[in-house]
Write a protein that holds these residues in place. Structure first.
Motif, short mmCIF file in Angstrom:
data_model
loop_
_atom_site.label_atom_id
_atom_site.label_comp_id
_atom_site.label_asym_id
_atom_site.label_seq_id
_atom_site.Cartn_x
_atom_site.Cartn_y
_atom_site.Cartn_z
N ASN A 6 56.40 110.00 93.65
CA ASN A 6 57.04 109.45 94.84
C ASN A 6 57.91 108.25 94.50
O ASN A 6 58.98 108.08 95.08
N ASP A 7 57.45 107.39 93.56
CA ASP A 7 58.27 106.25 93.15
C ASP A 7 59.58 106.71 92.53
O ASP A 7 60.63 106.15 92.79
N ILE B 270 58.23 104.58 85.43
CA ILE B 270 59.33 105.03 86.29
C ILE B 270 60.66 104.63 85.66
O ILE B 270 61.62 105.40 85.67
N TRP C 45 63.45 105.78 93.67
CA TRP C 45 64.37 105.00 92.83
C TRP C 45 65.56 105.79 92.30
O TRP C 45 66.66 105.23 92.16
N ILE D 165 60.15 97.79 89.31
CA ILE D 165 59.93 99.22 89.06
C ILE D 165 58.93 99.35 87.92
O ILE D 165 59.13 98.76 86.85
#
Length: 84
Positions: free
Chosen positions: A4-5, A43, A9, A39
Protein backbone atom coordinates in the motif's frame (compact mmCIF):
# COMPACT_ATOMS: atom_id res chain seq x y z
CA UNK A 1 7.18 -4.66 1.89
CA UNK A 2 3.92 -2.79 2.53
CA UNK A 3 2.45 -2.74 -0.95
CA UNK A 4 0.00 0.00 0.00
CA UNK A 5 2.88 2.40 0.76
CA UNK A 6 4.38 1.75 -2.66
CA UNK A 7 1.01 2.33 -4.32
CA UNK A 8 0.84 5.70 -2.57
CA UNK A 9 4.38 6.89 -3.30
CA UNK A 10 4.96 5.70 -6.87
CA UNK A 11 2.14 7.80 -8.40
CA UNK A 12 3.40 10.80 -6.41
CA UNK A 13 6.88 10.24 -7.82
CA UNK A 14 5.56 10.04 -11.38
CA UNK A 15 3.49 13.18 -10.87
CA UNK A 16 6.45 15.16 -9.60
CA UNK A 17 8.67 13.96 -12.45
CA UNK A 18 5.98 14.93 -14.93
CA UNK A 19 6.06 18.51 -13.62
CA UNK A 20 9.83 18.92 -14.12
CA UNK A 21 11.06 21.31 -16.78
CA UNK A 22 12.57 19.93 -19.98
CA UNK A 23 16.33 19.51 -19.59
CA UNK A 24 16.19 18.90 -15.84
CA UNK A 25 18.71 16.34 -14.58
CA UNK A 26 17.45 14.65 -11.44
CA UNK A 27 17.53 11.69 -9.13
CA UNK A 28 14.53 10.28 -7.30
CA UNK A 29 15.63 11.50 -3.89
CA UNK A 30 15.79 15.10 -5.10
CA UNK A 31 12.36 14.85 -6.72
CA UNK A 32 10.80 13.49 -3.54
CA UNK A 33 12.39 16.24 -1.43
CA UNK A 34 11.75 16.07 2.30
CA UNK A 35 9.21 13.28 1.78
CA UNK A 36 12.18 11.00 1.06
CA UNK A 37 13.04 10.99 4.76
CA UNK A 38 9.62 9.65 5.81
CA UNK A 39 9.41 6.91 3.19
CA UNK A 40 10.52 3.55 4.64
CA UNK A 41 13.84 2.28 3.24
CA UNK A 42 12.27 -0.77 1.58
CA UNK A 43 9.79 1.44 -0.24
CA UNK A 44 12.58 3.83 -1.31
CA UNK A 45 14.53 0.91 -2.78
CA UNK A 46 11.43 -0.35 -4.58
CA UNK A 47 10.70 3.13 -5.94
CA UNK A 48 14.20 3.37 -7.39
CA UNK A 49 14.10 -0.11 -8.91
CA UNK A 50 10.63 0.18 -10.42
CA UNK A 51 11.21 3.74 -11.67
CA UNK A 52 14.38 2.61 -13.44
CA UNK A 53 12.50 -0.32 -15.01
CA UNK A 54 9.72 1.99 -16.20
CA UNK A 55 12.21 4.44 -17.71
CA UNK A 56 14.14 1.60 -19.36
CA UNK A 57 10.92 0.31 -20.96
CA UNK A 58 9.89 3.80 -22.11
CA UNK A 59 6.89 3.93 -19.78
CA UNK A 60 7.78 7.32 -18.25
CA UNK A 61 7.13 10.06 -20.79
CA UNK A 62 10.14 12.14 -21.80
CA UNK A 63 12.50 10.70 -19.18
CA UNK A 64 15.78 9.06 -20.11
CA UNK A 65 18.74 7.72 -18.09
CA UNK A 66 21.35 10.46 -17.74
CA UNK A 67 24.30 8.45 -16.50
CA UNK A 68 24.73 5.12 -18.22
CA UNK A 69 27.32 3.87 -15.70
CA UNK A 70 26.11 2.32 -12.46
CA UNK A 71 25.97 5.57 -10.53
CA UNK A 72 24.37 5.76 -7.14
CA UNK A 73 21.94 7.34 -7.10
CA UNK A 74 20.85 6.83 -10.68
CA UNK A 75 20.29 10.08 -12.53
CA UNK A 76 17.79 10.84 -15.23
CA UNK A 77 17.03 13.69 -17.61
CA UNK A 78 13.60 15.02 -18.46
CA UNK A 79 13.77 15.60 -22.19
CA UNK A 80 11.27 15.25 -24.98
CA UNK A 81 12.11 12.91 -27.83
CA UNK A 82 12.39 15.84 -30.24
CA UNK A 83 15.07 17.52 -28.11
CA UNK A 84 17.08 14.39 -27.49
Amino acid sequence: LPLNDFKIWFPKLLGRVDKLENGTIFDIRAVMGTDWLVIPKGIRLALGRVFYQHVDKGLVNNVHPHEIANTRPATYIKQSSQVR
